[in-house]
Design a protein around this motif. Sequence first.
Motif, PDB file in Angstrom:
ATOM      1  N   ARG A   3      21.969  52.894  50.542  1.00  0.00           N
ATOM      2  CA  ARG A   3      20.534  53.149  50.431  1.00  0.00           C
ATOM      3  C   ARG A   3      19.872  51.985  49.713  1.00  0.00           C
ATOM      4  NH1 ARG A   3      20.126  58.869  50.765  1.00  0.00           N
ATOM      5  NH2 ARG A   3      22.109  59.890  50.461  1.00  0.00           N
ATOM      6  N   ARG A  60      22.539  55.074  59.516  1.00  0.00           N
ATOM      7  CA  ARG A  60      23.194  54.170  58.555  1.00  0.00           C
ATOM      8  C   ARG A  60      24.700  54.093  58.775  1.00  0.00           C
ATOM      9  NH1 ARG A  60      23.164  55.589  53.156  1.00  0.00           N
ATOM     10  NH2 ARG A  60      22.668  57.768  53.544  1.00  0.00           N
ATOM     11  N   TRP A  78      32.376  33.867  50.610  1.00  0.00           N
ATOM     12  CA  TRP A  78      32.428  34.682  51.834  1.00  0.00           C
ATOM     13  C   TRP A  78      32.994  33.957  53.039  1.00  0.00           C
ATOM     14  CZ3 TRP A  78      31.848  39.099  49.778  1.00  0.00           C
ATOM     15  CH2 TRP A  78      30.891  39.336  48.793  1.00  0.00           C
ATOM     16  N   LEU A 131      34.788  54.019  59.266  1.00  0.00           N
ATOM     17  CA  LEU A 131      33.357  54.344  59.153  1.00  0.00           C
ATOM     18  C   LEU A 131      32.788  53.566  57.974  1.00  0.00           C
ATOM     19  CD1 LEU A 131      30.746  56.071  59.583  1.00  0.00           C
ATOM     20  CD2 LEU A 131      31.777  57.776  58.055  1.00  0.00           C
ATOM     21  N   VAL A 188      29.154  52.941  55.858  1.00  0.00           N
ATOM     22  CA  VAL A 188      27.819  53.513  55.654  1.00  0.00           C
ATOM     23  C   VAL A 188      26.958  52.474  54.943  1.00  0.00           C
ATOM     24  CG1 VAL A 188      26.475  55.365  54.573  1.00  0.00           C
ATOM     25  CG2 VAL A 188      28.720  55.880  55.569  1.00  0.00           C
ATOM     26  N   PRO A 205      27.032  42.067  47.613  1.00  0.00           N
ATOM     27  CA  PRO A 205      27.242  40.806  48.316  1.00  0.00           C
ATOM     28  C   PRO A 205      25.983  40.323  49.014  1.00  0.00           C
ATOM     29  CG  PRO A 205      28.948  42.376  48.854  1.00  0.00           C
ATOM     30  CD  PRO A 205      27.901  43.118  48.096  1.00  0.00           C
ATOM     31  N   SER A 206      25.797  39.013  49.023  1.00  0.00           N
ATOM     32  CA  SER A 206      24.661  38.440  49.727  1.00  0.00           C
ATOM     33  C   SER A 206      25.084  37.070  50.240  1.00  0.00           C
ATOM     34  CB  SER A 206      23.485  38.287  48.761  1.00  0.00           C
ATOM     35  OG  SER A 206      22.603  37.315  49.239  1.00  0.00           O
ATOM     36  N   THR A 244      28.869  43.865  58.001  1.00  0.00           N
ATOM     37  CA  THR A 244      27.791  43.299  57.171  1.00  0.00           C
ATOM     38  C   THR A 244      27.231  41.991  57.722  1.00  0.00           C
ATOM     39  OG1 THR A 244      29.500  42.280  55.799  1.00  0.00           O
ATOM     40  CG2 THR A 244      28.558  44.328  54.989  1.00  0.00           C
ATOM     41  N   ARG A 288      29.253  50.021  52.857  1.00  0.00           N
ATOM     42  CA  ARG A 288      30.531  50.242  52.181  1.00  0.00           C
ATOM     43  C   ARG A 288      31.461  51.056  53.071  1.00  0.00           C
ATOM     44  NH1 ARG A 288      28.115  51.076  46.510  1.00  0.00           N
ATOM     45  NH2 ARG A 288      28.435  49.013  45.624  1.00  0.00           N
ATOM     46  N   THR A 289      32.754  50.826  52.914  1.00  0.00           N
ATOM     47  CA  THR A 289      33.756  51.605  53.637  1.00  0.00           C
ATOM     48  C   THR A 289      33.676  53.054  53.185  1.00  0.00           C
ATOM     49  OG1 THR A 289      35.144  49.679  53.191  1.00  0.00           O
ATOM     50  CG2 THR A 289      36.190  51.552  54.313  1.00  0.00           C
ATOM     51  N   ALA A 290      33.509  53.976  54.137  1.00  0.00           N
ATOM     52  CA  ALA A 290      33.486  55.399  53.789  1.00  0.00           C
ATOM     53  C   ALA A 290      34.778  56.083  54.212  1.00  0.00           C
ATOM     54  CB  ALA A 290      32.299  56.089  54.451  1.00  0.00           C
ATOM     55  N   HIS A 291      35.372  55.617  55.326  1.00  0.00           N
ATOM     56  CA  HIS A 291      36.559  56.313  55.845  1.00  0.00           C
ATOM     57  C   HIS A 291      37.393  55.349  56.685  1.00  0.00           C
ATOM     58  CE1 HIS A 291      38.762  59.925  57.053  1.00  0.00           C
ATOM     59  NE2 HIS A 291      38.848  59.365  58.238  1.00  0.00           N
ATOM     60  N   GLY A 310      34.850  45.061  57.350  1.00  0.00           N
ATOM     61  CA  GLY A 310      33.782  44.911  56.349  1.00  0.00           C
ATOM     62  C   GLY A 310      32.908  43.717  56.666  1.00  0.00           C
ATOM     63  N   GLU A 356      38.917  44.179  55.416  1.00  0.00           N
ATOM     64  CA  GLU A 356      38.298  42.861  55.315  1.00  0.00           C
ATOM     65  C   GLU A 356      37.576  42.498  56.621  1.00  0.00           C
ATOM     66  OE1 GLU A 356      38.593  41.313  52.391  1.00  0.00           O
ATOM     67  OE2 GLU A 356      37.466  39.550  53.008  1.00  0.00           O
ATOM     68  N   ARG A 416      38.319  34.863  51.109  1.00  0.00           N
ATOM     69  CA  ARG A 416      37.205  34.886  50.138  1.00  0.00           C
ATOM     70  C   ARG A 416      37.629  34.434  48.751  1.00  0.00           C
ATOM     71  NH1 ARG A 416      35.464  40.038  49.004  1.00  0.00           N
ATOM     72  NH2 ARG A 416      37.120  41.094  50.124  1.00  0.00           N
TER      73      ARG A 416
END
Length: 203
Positions: A199, A173, A78, A194, A196, A9-10, A135, A143-146, A131, A128, A83
């Motif tokens: 990279r 991060r 966005w 969470l 993250v 996404p940008s 960002t 990205r959603t990790a947990h 997120g 949503e 969205r």
Amino acid sequence: MSADSRLLPSYADLSIASPAERRSFNALVDALRDAQEAVTRSRPSESAARRAAALLSEAAELLGEGVPDSEQLAGRLWDEPGRAQALAPPLYIDDVDGTSARGRVTFSRFHAGVRTVHGGALPLVFDEIMGRLATTSGKPFARTAHLTIDYRAGVPVDTEVEVFARVKRVEGRKLFLSSELCLDGTVLTECQGLWVQIREDPR
Ligand SMILES: CCCCCCCCCCCCCC(=O)SCCNC(=O)CCNC(=O)[C@H](O)C(C)(C)COP(=O)(O)OP(=O)(O)OC[C@H]1O[C@@H](n2cnc3c(N)ncnc32)[C@H](O)[C@@H]1OP(=O)(O)O
């Protein structure tokens, strides 16, 4: 640029559609949501069910095989509620800054389990809003990790509820966020999350 980063996404994506194209595509997604809800609420006669199925199939055929996901509009407008994607109910984000966000959402019967909102539908809204918060304000894409959800009380359908989210802390991060869904000041569902930041060279 790697194939993966091309699809990240940008906010530059905001210019992928002209105002007229956005309006017509949003109207199409609204009609899709209306159809999902109408099917859920209905108990049609056999002939009405067959006719409605044929009309929906005709609409799918009219839209054809589609474009590559790097060109699609669904999920990439966005700044539009939801969205332009029918997966989740449209979330109206009224305020978002670097540390908190506030919005409104109304679930309907399409997202219901047994009378109250389905437990699997609620994380859609948390993911949503958190997120978006994770960002926004120039932060790198994360990205959603947990996610951890606590279901405190049933969430009614056809009722607007408020959603709040905040960044609790940042460790390198990792962004730790929390969110809750409230009705008349009572917390119905809460979520800890969470995110993250990915990279530079996503694997
Ligand atoms: C920009 C414009 C857009 C605007 C609008 C956007 C709206 C969007 C709205 C919609 C939004 C929808 C959003 C979506 O739905 S995103 C889709 C759902 N999420 C995914 O698909 C993510 C899948 N997972 C991954 O890609 C990777 O695992 C990630 C990127 C998350 C980390 O892989 P990476 O290789 O990069 O990192 P690392 O493994 O070195 O770990 C780094 C650190 O993180 C810690 N860690 C990692 N995982 C966990 C875990 N599960 N619990 C606890 N901790 C965890 C780990 O211990 C380490 O900590 P430390 O040892 O350093 O202390």
